[in-house]
Design a protein around this motif. Structure first.
Motif, mmCIF file in Angstrom:
data_model
loop_
_atom_site.group_PDB
_atom_site.id
_atom_site.type_symbol
_atom_site.label_atom_id
_atom_site.label_comp_id
_atom_site.label_asym_id
_atom_site.label_seq_id
_atom_site.Cartn_x
_atom_site.Cartn_y
_atom_site.Cartn_z
ATOM 1 N N GLU A 64 0.848 -1.186 0.000
ATOM 2 C CA GLU A 64 0.000 0.000 0.000
ATOM 3 C C GLU A 64 0.882 1.234 0.000
ATOM 4 O OE1 GLU A 64 -1.171 1.073 4.472
ATOM 5 O OE2 GLU A 64 -1.788 -0.969 3.929
ATOM 6 N N CYS A 65 0.306 2.342 -0.407
ATOM 7 C CA CYS A 65 1.020 3.613 -0.317
ATOM 8 C C CYS A 65 0.036 4.685 0.131
ATOM 9 C CB CYS A 65 1.664 3.991 -1.653
ATOM 10 S SG CYS A 65 0.477 4.470 -2.919
ATOM 11 N N HIS A 66 0.599 5.808 0.552
ATOM 12 C CA HIS A 66 -0.187 6.942 1.023
ATOM 13 C C HIS A 66 0.346 8.211 0.378
ATOM 14 C CE1 HIS A 66 -1.368 4.015 4.012
ATOM 15 N NE2 HIS A 66 -0.099 3.873 4.355
ATOM 16 N N ASN A 101 -9.462 7.473 2.522
ATOM 17 C CA ASN A 101 -8.643 6.687 3.447
ATOM 18 C C ASN A 101 -7.151 6.832 3.187
ATOM 19 O OD1 ASN A 101 -10.901 5.655 4.809
ATOM 20 N ND2 ASN A 101 -11.130 4.016 3.319
ATOM 21 N N ASP A 102 -6.770 7.660 2.219
ATOM 22 C CA ASP A 102 -5.367 7.897 1.873
ATOM 23 C C ASP A 102 -4.611 6.591 1.681
ATOM 24 O OD1 ASP A 102 -3.092 9.584 1.371
ATOM 25 O OD2 ASP A 102 -2.361 9.091 3.373
ATOM 26 N N VAL A 103 -5.137 5.736 0.782
ATOM 27 C CA VAL A 103 -4.471 4.448 0.563
ATOM 28 C C VAL A 103 -4.697 3.962 -0.864
ATOM 29 C CG1 VAL A 103 -6.391 3.007 1.382
ATOM 30 C CG2 VAL A 103 -4.024 2.195 1.620
ATOM 31 N N LYS A 145 0.923 8.366 11.993
ATOM 32 C CA LYS A 145 0.603 8.980 10.709
ATOM 33 C C LYS A 145 0.924 10.471 10.839
ATOM 34 C CE LYS A 145 -1.573 6.486 8.141
ATOM 35 N NZ LYS A 145 -1.049 5.614 7.084
#
Length: 154
Positions: A64-66, A101-103, A145
């Motif tokens: 996953e990334c943000h 969800n910033d993903v 975070k």
């Protein structure tokens, strides 16, 4: 991506304006006593997710990334086999980026698996695809975070 021991965490304070605030929180908070879930530290600019449970397998784990947040993943108990890949090398998106969800998840296999035991941490930036909570045993970790572009300054 950075992996190191908690004893060296202050070395990274100059990397981001909010990192010193996170590091002070780590020093002054009994992280082991926090219940699972989200705990606000500085509004939406800094918060911590406490996670406890049996880990997943490498096969089950998804990269996953943000975009909005940097992760500092600190293992409190156990060993987390965290996966890592440069985001630029990820080609197999599972879905589109979830802004709420910033993903963004990927099917790509990690380039490296990082055995991250108790009192070690990884810092993942927006250009790092990563996975975590990978273990055959119980894990307890804190995922901080940190907003890439904070709205507030401590």
């Amino acid at each position: 991506m950075i992996i190191d021991t908690i004893d060296n965490i202050q070395r990274y304070a100059a990397m981001h304006a909010l990192f010193p605030h996170v590091f002070e929180y780590i020093k002054t908070t009994d992280l082991l006593a926090l219940p699972n879930g989200k705990h606000a530290i500085l509004n939406d600019d800094i918060f911590v997710l406490i996670q406890r449970g049996i880990g997943q397998t490498k096969a089950e784990s998804k990269l996953e990334c943000h975009r909005k947040y940097i992760d500092i993943q600190l293992v409190l108990n156990g060993t987390d086999e965290m996966g890592w890949n440069p985001l630029a090398d990820c080609q197999q998106a599972i879905d589109t980026f979830n802004t709420a969800n910033d993903v963004h998840f990927f099917e790509d296999a990690p380039l490296n698996w990082l055995a991250t035991p108790t009192n070690k941490f990884c810092i993942f930036f927006p250009e790092d695809a990563h996975s975590g909570m990978v273990s055959e045993h119980h894990l307890h970790k804190a995922v901080f975070k940190i907003a890439v572009n904070p709205t507030n300054q401590p």
